[in-house]
Design an enzyme around this catalytic site. Structure first.
Site, PDB file in Angstrom:
ATOM      1  N   LYS A  58      10.045   5.460  17.769  1.00  0.00           N
ATOM      2  CA  LYS A  58       9.985   4.945  16.384  1.00  0.00           C
ATOM      3  C   LYS A  58      10.996   5.670  15.497  1.00  0.00           C
ATOM      4  CE  LYS A  58       5.636   6.101  15.641  1.00  0.00           C
ATOM      5  NZ  LYS A  58       5.180   6.602  16.939  1.00  0.00           N
ATOM      6  N   ARG A 135      -1.419   4.084  10.221  1.00  0.00           N
ATOM      7  CA  ARG A 135      -1.890   4.348  11.579  1.00  0.00           C
ATOM      8  C   ARG A 135      -3.360   4.010  11.737  1.00  0.00           C
ATOM      9  NH1 ARG A 135       1.755   8.537  13.063  1.00  0.00           N
ATOM     10  NH2 ARG A 135       1.568   9.263  15.194  1.00  0.00           N
ATOM     11  N   ARG A 169      10.927  15.521  25.380  1.00  0.00           N
ATOM     12  CA  ARG A 169      11.465  15.576  24.012  1.00  0.00           C
ATOM     13  C   ARG A 169      11.805  17.023  23.603  1.00  0.00           C
ATOM     14  NH1 ARG A 169       8.409  11.672  19.981  1.00  0.00           N
ATOM     15  NH2 ARG A 169       6.574  12.948  20.405  1.00  0.00           N
ATOM     16  N   ARG A 213       7.937  20.305  20.610  1.00  0.00           N
ATOM     17  CA  ARG A 213       6.805  20.168  19.677  1.00  0.00           C
ATOM     18  C   ARG A 213       5.530  20.686  20.335  1.00  0.00           C
ATOM     19  NH1 ARG A 213       6.750  14.111  17.245  1.00  0.00           N
ATOM     20  NH2 ARG A 213       4.526  14.445  17.528  1.00  0.00           N
ATOM     21  N   ARG A 224      -3.303  11.683  22.241  1.00  0.00           N
ATOM     22  CA  ARG A 224      -2.630  10.892  21.194  1.00  0.00           C
ATOM     23  C   ARG A 224      -2.532   9.425  21.613  1.00  0.00           C
ATOM     24  NH1 ARG A 224       2.321  14.460  21.153  1.00  0.00           N
ATOM     25  NH2 ARG A 224       3.390  12.782  20.061  1.00  0.00           N
TER      26      ARG A 224
HETATM   27  N1  LIG Z   1      -0.359   8.000   9.236  1.00  0.00           N
HETATM   28  C1  LIG Z   1      -0.942   9.068   9.801  1.00  0.00           C
HETATM   29  N2  LIG Z   1      -2.298   9.206   9.745  1.00  0.00           N
HETATM   30  C2  LIG Z   1      -2.907  10.272  10.280  1.00  0.00           C
HETATM   31  N3  LIG Z   1      -2.271  11.267  10.921  1.00  0.00           N
HETATM   32  C3  LIG Z   1      -0.913  11.192  11.010  1.00  0.00           C
HETATM   33  C4  LIG Z   1      -0.192  10.095  10.442  1.00  0.00           C
HETATM   34  N4  LIG Z   1       1.123  10.291  10.668  1.00  0.00           N
HETATM   35  C5  LIG Z   1       1.230  11.451  11.346  1.00  0.00           C
HETATM   36  N5  LIG Z   1       0.000  11.998  11.560  1.00  0.00           N
HETATM   37  C6  LIG Z   1      -0.295  13.280  12.245  1.00  0.00           C
HETATM   38  O1  LIG Z   1       0.929  13.885  12.647  1.00  0.00           O
HETATM   39  C7  LIG Z   1       1.014  13.966  14.078  1.00  0.00           C
HETATM   40  C8  LIG Z   1       2.442  13.727  14.510  1.00  0.00           C
HETATM   41  O2  LIG Z   1       2.828  12.440  14.109  1.00  0.00           O
HETATM   42  P1  LIG Z   1       4.120  11.706  14.734  1.00  0.00           P
HETATM   43  O3  LIG Z   1       5.290  12.610  14.655  1.00  0.00           O
HETATM   44  O4  LIG Z   1       4.232  10.374  14.086  1.00  0.00           O
HETATM   45  O5  LIG Z   1       3.701  11.625  16.266  1.00  0.00           O
HETATM   46  P2  LIG Z   1       3.755  10.575  17.435  1.00  0.00           P
HETATM   47  O6  LIG Z   1       4.866  11.067  18.287  1.00  0.00           O
HETATM   48  O7  LIG Z   1       2.379  10.810  18.048  1.00  0.00           O
HETATM   49  O8  LIG Z   1       3.941   9.163  16.967  1.00  0.00           O
HETATM   50  C9  LIG Z   1       0.014  12.940  14.591  1.00  0.00           C
HETATM   51  O9  LIG Z   1      -0.473  13.236  15.884  1.00  0.00           O
HETATM   52  C10 LIG Z   1      -1.093  13.066  13.540  1.00  0.00           C
HETATM   53  O10 LIG Z   1      -1.879  14.208  13.733  1.00  0.00           O
END
Ligand SMILES: Nc1ncnc2c1ncn2[C@@H]1O[C@H](COP(=O)(O)OP(=O)(O)O)[C@@H](O)[C@H]1O
Length: 278
Positions: A58, A135, A169, A213, A224
Protein backbone atom coordinates in the site's frame (compact mmCIF):
# COMPACT_ATOMS: atom_id res chain seq x y z
CA UNK A 1 -23.04 -0.95 32.88
CA UNK A 2 -23.32 2.75 33.76
CA UNK A 3 -19.53 3.01 33.71
CA UNK A 4 -19.47 1.35 30.29
CA UNK A 5 -22.17 3.70 28.98
CA UNK A 6 -20.24 6.70 30.33
CA UNK A 7 -17.06 5.46 28.67
CA UNK A 8 -18.88 4.84 25.40
CA UNK A 9 -20.46 8.31 25.51
CA UNK A 10 -17.12 10.03 26.12
CA UNK A 11 -15.45 8.00 23.38
CA UNK A 12 -18.21 8.88 20.97
CA UNK A 13 -17.96 12.56 21.92
CA UNK A 14 -14.22 12.55 21.27
CA UNK A 15 -14.74 10.75 17.98
CA UNK A 16 -17.38 13.24 16.93
CA UNK A 17 -15.10 16.15 17.83
CA UNK A 18 -12.26 14.54 15.87
CA UNK A 19 -14.59 13.80 12.96
CA UNK A 20 -15.77 17.39 12.89
CA UNK A 21 -12.13 18.53 12.92
CA UNK A 22 -11.36 16.21 9.99
CA UNK A 23 -14.31 17.76 8.19
CA UNK A 24 -13.10 21.33 8.87
CA UNK A 25 -9.56 20.47 7.74
CA UNK A 26 -10.75 18.85 4.56
CA UNK A 27 -13.07 21.66 3.55
CA UNK A 28 -10.57 24.42 4.37
CA UNK A 29 -7.72 22.55 2.71
CA UNK A 30 -9.73 22.18 -0.48
CA UNK A 31 -9.90 25.97 -0.70
CA UNK A 32 -6.15 26.53 -0.21
CA UNK A 33 -4.28 24.40 -2.73
CA UNK A 34 -0.67 25.40 -3.30
CA UNK A 35 0.81 22.48 -5.32
CA UNK A 36 -0.20 21.49 -8.85
CA UNK A 37 -2.40 18.59 -7.96
CA UNK A 38 -4.72 16.38 -9.94
CA UNK A 39 -8.19 17.87 -10.02
CA UNK A 40 -10.88 15.23 -10.15
CA UNK A 41 -14.18 15.69 -12.00
CA UNK A 42 -15.69 17.21 -8.83
CA UNK A 43 -13.33 20.19 -9.22
CA UNK A 44 -11.12 19.43 -6.21
CA UNK A 45 -7.99 17.37 -5.59
CA UNK A 46 -8.38 13.60 -5.48
CA UNK A 47 -9.37 11.91 -2.23
CA UNK A 48 -8.38 8.28 -2.53
CA UNK A 49 -7.98 5.41 -0.07
CA UNK A 50 -5.57 2.47 -0.40
CA UNK A 51 -6.71 -0.75 1.26
CA UNK A 52 -4.87 -4.04 1.48
CA UNK A 53 -3.33 -6.62 3.79
CA UNK A 54 -0.07 -6.00 5.68
CA UNK A 55 2.85 -6.26 3.26
CA UNK A 56 0.81 -5.87 0.07
CA UNK A 57 2.62 -2.65 -0.84
CA UNK A 58 0.00 0.00 0.00
CA UNK A 59 2.72 2.44 1.06
CA UNK A 60 4.85 1.85 -2.04
CA UNK A 61 2.06 2.36 -4.57
CA UNK A 62 0.30 5.11 -2.58
CA UNK A 63 3.52 7.14 -2.37
CA UNK A 64 4.20 6.76 -6.13
CA UNK A 65 0.68 7.88 -6.94
CA UNK A 66 0.74 10.76 -4.48
CA UNK A 67 3.87 12.12 -6.22
CA UNK A 68 2.16 11.73 -9.59
CA UNK A 69 -1.10 13.32 -8.50
CA UNK A 70 0.40 16.11 -6.37
CA UNK A 71 -1.51 15.17 -3.21
CA UNK A 72 -0.12 14.09 0.19
CA UNK A 73 0.30 10.41 1.03
CA UNK A 74 -0.97 9.99 4.58
CA UNK A 75 -0.17 6.61 6.17
CA UNK A 76 -1.68 6.09 9.61
CA UNK A 77 0.94 3.37 10.30
CA UNK A 78 3.63 6.07 9.89
CA UNK A 79 1.71 8.37 12.26
CA UNK A 80 1.55 5.57 14.82
CA UNK A 81 5.30 4.83 14.45
CA UNK A 82 6.17 8.54 14.78
CA UNK A 83 4.13 8.79 17.98
CA UNK A 84 5.67 5.54 19.20
CA UNK A 85 9.22 6.78 18.75
CA UNK A 86 8.47 10.08 20.50
CA UNK A 87 8.49 10.40 24.25
CA UNK A 88 4.83 11.42 24.20
CA UNK A 89 2.29 10.05 26.69
CA UNK A 90 0.85 7.55 24.17
CA UNK A 91 4.15 6.00 23.22
CA UNK A 92 4.26 3.11 25.74
CA UNK A 93 0.61 2.20 25.15
CA UNK A 94 1.06 2.19 21.37
CA UNK A 95 4.20 0.06 21.55
CA UNK A 96 2.30 -2.69 23.35
CA UNK A 97 -0.61 -2.65 20.90
CA UNK A 98 1.51 -2.55 17.74
CA UNK A 99 3.86 -5.28 18.97
CA UNK A 100 0.91 -7.58 19.53
CA UNK A 101 -0.25 -6.96 15.95
CA UNK A 102 -3.47 -5.39 17.28
CA UNK A 103 -5.26 -2.28 16.04
CA UNK A 104 -4.98 1.01 17.87
CA UNK A 105 -8.36 2.32 19.06
CA UNK A 106 -10.47 4.28 16.59
CA UNK A 107 -10.31 7.25 18.97
CA UNK A 108 -6.48 7.39 19.09
CA UNK A 109 -6.10 6.87 15.35
CA UNK A 110 -8.64 9.57 14.51
CA UNK A 111 -6.86 11.99 16.82
CA UNK A 112 -3.50 11.23 15.16
CA UNK A 113 -5.06 11.64 11.71
CA UNK A 114 -6.72 14.92 12.73
CA UNK A 115 -3.37 16.31 13.92
CA UNK A 116 -1.71 15.26 10.63
CA UNK A 117 -4.49 16.93 8.61
CA UNK A 118 -4.19 20.07 10.72
CA UNK A 119 -0.43 20.25 10.05
CA UNK A 120 -1.08 19.69 6.32
CA UNK A 121 -3.75 22.35 6.29
CA UNK A 122 -1.27 24.87 7.76
CA UNK A 123 1.04 24.07 4.81
CA UNK A 124 -1.78 24.50 2.26
CA UNK A 125 -2.14 20.80 1.42
CA UNK A 126 -5.30 19.54 -0.19
CA UNK A 127 -6.61 16.20 -1.43
CA UNK A 128 -4.97 13.00 -0.15
CA UNK A 129 -4.19 9.37 -0.59
CA UNK A 130 -4.94 7.64 2.70
CA UNK A 131 -2.97 4.45 3.39
CA UNK A 132 -3.98 2.22 6.31
CA UNK A 133 -7.13 4.22 7.12
CA UNK A 134 -9.95 3.32 7.41
CA UNK A 135 -9.26 -0.10 8.87
CA UNK A 136 -12.55 -0.71 10.66
CA UNK A 137 -16.09 -0.18 9.48
CA UNK A 138 -16.52 2.44 12.25
CA UNK A 139 -13.55 4.42 10.85
CA UNK A 140 -15.02 4.10 7.34
CA UNK A 141 -18.39 5.36 8.57
CA UNK A 142 -16.80 8.36 10.30
CA UNK A 143 -14.82 9.21 7.16
CA UNK A 144 -17.93 8.81 5.07
CA UNK A 145 -19.82 11.21 7.36
CA UNK A 146 -17.24 13.96 6.97
CA UNK A 147 -16.05 13.77 3.37
CA UNK A 148 -16.56 12.19 -0.02
CA UNK A 149 -13.98 9.57 -1.01
CA UNK A 150 -13.62 9.29 -4.80
CA UNK A 151 -11.96 5.91 -5.12
CA UNK A 152 -10.79 3.02 -2.95
CA UNK A 153 -7.98 0.95 -4.41
CA UNK A 154 -7.85 -2.52 -2.90
CA UNK A 155 -4.49 -4.19 -3.57
CA UNK A 156 -4.34 -7.99 -3.44
CA UNK A 157 -1.60 -10.60 -3.18
CA UNK A 158 -1.77 -14.24 -2.00
CA UNK A 159 -1.25 -14.66 1.76
CA UNK A 160 2.03 -16.65 1.46
CA UNK A 161 3.52 -13.81 -0.61
CA UNK A 162 2.40 -11.26 2.00
CA UNK A 163 4.23 -13.13 4.77
CA UNK A 164 7.47 -13.35 2.74
CA UNK A 165 7.22 -9.67 1.84
CA UNK A 166 6.75 -8.58 5.47
CA UNK A 167 9.68 -10.72 6.65
CA UNK A 168 11.92 -9.30 3.91
CA UNK A 169 10.98 -5.66 4.56
CA UNK A 170 13.83 -3.31 5.63
CA UNK A 171 13.86 0.43 6.28
CA UNK A 172 16.86 2.75 6.10
CA UNK A 173 17.05 4.34 9.54
CA UNK A 174 18.60 7.45 8.04
CA UNK A 175 16.66 8.29 4.85
CA UNK A 176 13.48 6.39 5.80
CA UNK A 177 13.21 4.59 2.42
CA UNK A 178 11.71 1.09 2.26
CA UNK A 179 13.49 -1.89 0.73
CA UNK A 180 12.90 -5.61 0.52
CA UNK A 181 15.53 -8.35 0.66
CA UNK A 182 13.12 -11.22 -0.17
CA UNK A 183 13.36 -12.96 -3.52
CA UNK A 184 9.86 -14.29 -4.08
CA UNK A 185 8.81 -17.12 -6.39
CA UNK A 186 5.41 -18.52 -5.53
CA UNK A 187 3.46 -21.06 -7.61
CA UNK A 188 -0.05 -19.87 -8.40
CA UNK A 189 -2.82 -21.97 -6.87
CA UNK A 190 -6.33 -22.66 -8.22
CA UNK A 191 -5.45 -21.53 -11.74
CA UNK A 192 -3.84 -18.27 -10.57
CA UNK A 193 -0.56 -17.24 -12.23
CA UNK A 194 2.83 -17.73 -10.53
CA UNK A 195 4.17 -14.67 -8.73
CA UNK A 196 7.81 -13.61 -8.83
CA UNK A 197 9.28 -10.54 -7.20
CA UNK A 198 12.90 -9.53 -7.34
CA UNK A 199 14.36 -8.05 -4.13
CA UNK A 200 14.33 -4.27 -3.87
CA UNK A 201 17.87 -3.78 -2.60
CA UNK A 202 19.16 -0.59 -0.97
CA UNK A 203 21.96 1.57 -2.41
CA UNK A 204 25.35 1.05 -0.76
CA UNK A 205 25.02 4.13 1.51
CA UNK A 206 21.88 2.66 3.15
CA UNK A 207 23.13 -0.93 3.59
CA UNK A 208 24.65 -0.47 7.07
CA UNK A 209 21.62 1.51 8.32
CA UNK A 210 18.87 -1.00 7.57
CA UNK A 211 16.38 -1.81 10.31
CA UNK A 212 13.42 -4.19 10.52
CA UNK A 213 10.06 -3.07 11.92
CA UNK A 214 9.52 -4.64 15.33
CA UNK A 215 6.08 -5.91 14.18
CA UNK A 216 7.46 -7.69 11.08
CA UNK A 217 8.08 -11.03 12.83
CA UNK A 218 6.29 -14.21 11.68
CA UNK A 219 4.05 -14.38 14.78
CA UNK A 220 3.02 -10.72 14.67
CA UNK A 221 2.46 -10.71 10.89
CA UNK A 222 0.18 -13.78 11.28
CA UNK A 223 -1.81 -11.91 13.89
CA UNK A 224 -1.98 -8.75 11.71
CA UNK A 225 -3.26 -10.87 8.80
CA UNK A 226 -5.86 -12.48 11.07
CA UNK A 227 -6.99 -9.08 12.32
CA UNK A 228 -7.11 -7.72 8.77
CA UNK A 229 -9.48 -10.52 7.76
CA UNK A 230 -11.64 -9.95 10.83
CA UNK A 231 -11.74 -6.13 11.05
CA UNK A 232 -10.63 -4.69 7.71
CA UNK A 233 -12.12 -7.11 5.20
CA UNK A 234 -15.59 -5.72 6.06
CA UNK A 235 -14.26 -2.26 5.06
CA UNK A 236 -13.80 -3.66 1.53
CA UNK A 237 -17.46 -4.71 1.55
CA UNK A 238 -18.47 -1.26 2.88
CA UNK A 239 -16.86 0.48 -0.12
CA UNK A 240 -18.01 -2.21 -2.56
CA UNK A 241 -21.53 -1.39 -1.42
CA UNK A 242 -20.89 2.30 -2.17
CA UNK A 243 -19.61 1.39 -5.67
CA UNK A 244 -16.17 2.90 -4.89
CA UNK A 245 -14.00 -0.22 -4.65
CA UNK A 246 -11.44 -1.07 -7.33
CA UNK A 247 -9.81 -4.45 -6.66
CA UNK A 248 -6.35 -4.80 -8.18
CA UNK A 249 -4.51 -8.15 -8.17
CA UNK A 250 -0.82 -7.29 -8.22
CA UNK A 251 0.85 -9.37 -10.95
CA UNK A 252 4.36 -9.20 -9.40
CA UNK A 253 6.83 -6.61 -8.14
CA UNK A 254 6.88 -2.88 -8.86
CA UNK A 255 8.23 -3.08 -12.46
CA UNK A 256 5.36 -5.34 -13.60
CA UNK A 257 2.65 -3.95 -11.32
CA UNK A 258 3.04 -0.16 -11.45
CA UNK A 259 2.40 0.27 -15.21
CA UNK A 260 -0.66 -2.00 -14.99
CA UNK A 261 -1.98 -0.16 -11.95
CA UNK A 262 -1.55 3.19 -13.70
CA UNK A 263 -3.34 1.79 -16.73
CA UNK A 264 -6.23 0.54 -14.57
CA UNK A 265 -6.46 4.04 -13.06
CA UNK A 266 -6.23 5.69 -16.49
CA UNK A 267 -3.05 7.47 -15.41
CA UNK A 268 0.16 7.95 -17.32
CA UNK A 269 3.49 8.22 -15.49
CA UNK A 270 4.85 10.75 -18.00
CA UNK A 271 1.77 12.76 -18.66
CA UNK A 272 0.03 13.43 -15.36
CA UNK A 273 -2.71 15.77 -16.44
CA UNK A 274 -5.25 13.28 -17.80
CA UNK A 275 -8.31 12.64 -15.70
CA UNK A 276 -8.24 9.66 -13.36
CA UNK A 277 -10.92 7.02 -13.36
CA UNK A 278 -13.06 7.48 -10.27
N1 LIG B 1 -6.41 2.92 10.85
C1 LIG B 1 -5.82 2.26 11.86
N2 LIG B 1 -6.58 1.81 12.91
C2 LIG B 1 -6.01 1.17 13.94
N3 LIG B 1 -4.70 0.89 14.04
C3 LIG B 1 -3.89 1.32 13.03
C4 LIG B 1 -4.42 2.03 11.91
N4 LIG B 1 -3.39 2.33 11.08
C5 LIG B 1 -2.28 1.84 11.65
N5 LIG B 1 -2.57 1.22 12.83
C6 LIG B 1 -1.62 0.57 13.76
O1 LIG B 1 -0.30 0.71 13.24
C7 LIG B 1 0.26 -0.57 12.91
C8 LIG B 1 1.10 -0.45 11.67
O2 LIG B 1 0.29 -0.03 10.61
P1 LIG B 1 0.75 -0.18 9.07
O3 LIG B 1 2.10 0.41 8.90
O4 LIG B 1 -0.35 0.36 8.22
O5 LIG B 1 0.91 -1.75 8.96
P2 LIG B 1 0.55 -2.89 7.93
O6 LIG B 1 1.86 -3.22 7.31
O7 LIG B 1 0.06 -3.96 8.91
O8 LIG B 1 -0.50 -2.50 6.94
C9 LIG B 1 -0.94 -1.50 12.78
O9 LIG B 1 -0.62 -2.86 13.03
C10 LIG B 1 -1.86 -0.94 13.87
O10 LIG B 1 -1.46 -1.33 15.16
Amino acid sequence: MAALTRLFRSTTTTQNAAASFIHRSLTTAAATQSVTPRIDPKGRNVQWVFLGCPGVGKGTYASRLSALLGVPHIATGDLVREELSSSGPLSKQLEEIVNQGKLVSDEIIINLLSKRLEAGEAKGESGFILDGFPRTVRQAEILNEVTDIDLVVNLKLPENVLMEKCLGRRICSQCGKNFNVASINVKGENGNPDISMAPLLPPSNCVSKLITRSDDTEAIVSERLRIYNEKSQPVEDFYRGLGKLMVFDLPGGIPESLPKLLEALNLDENEDKRSATA
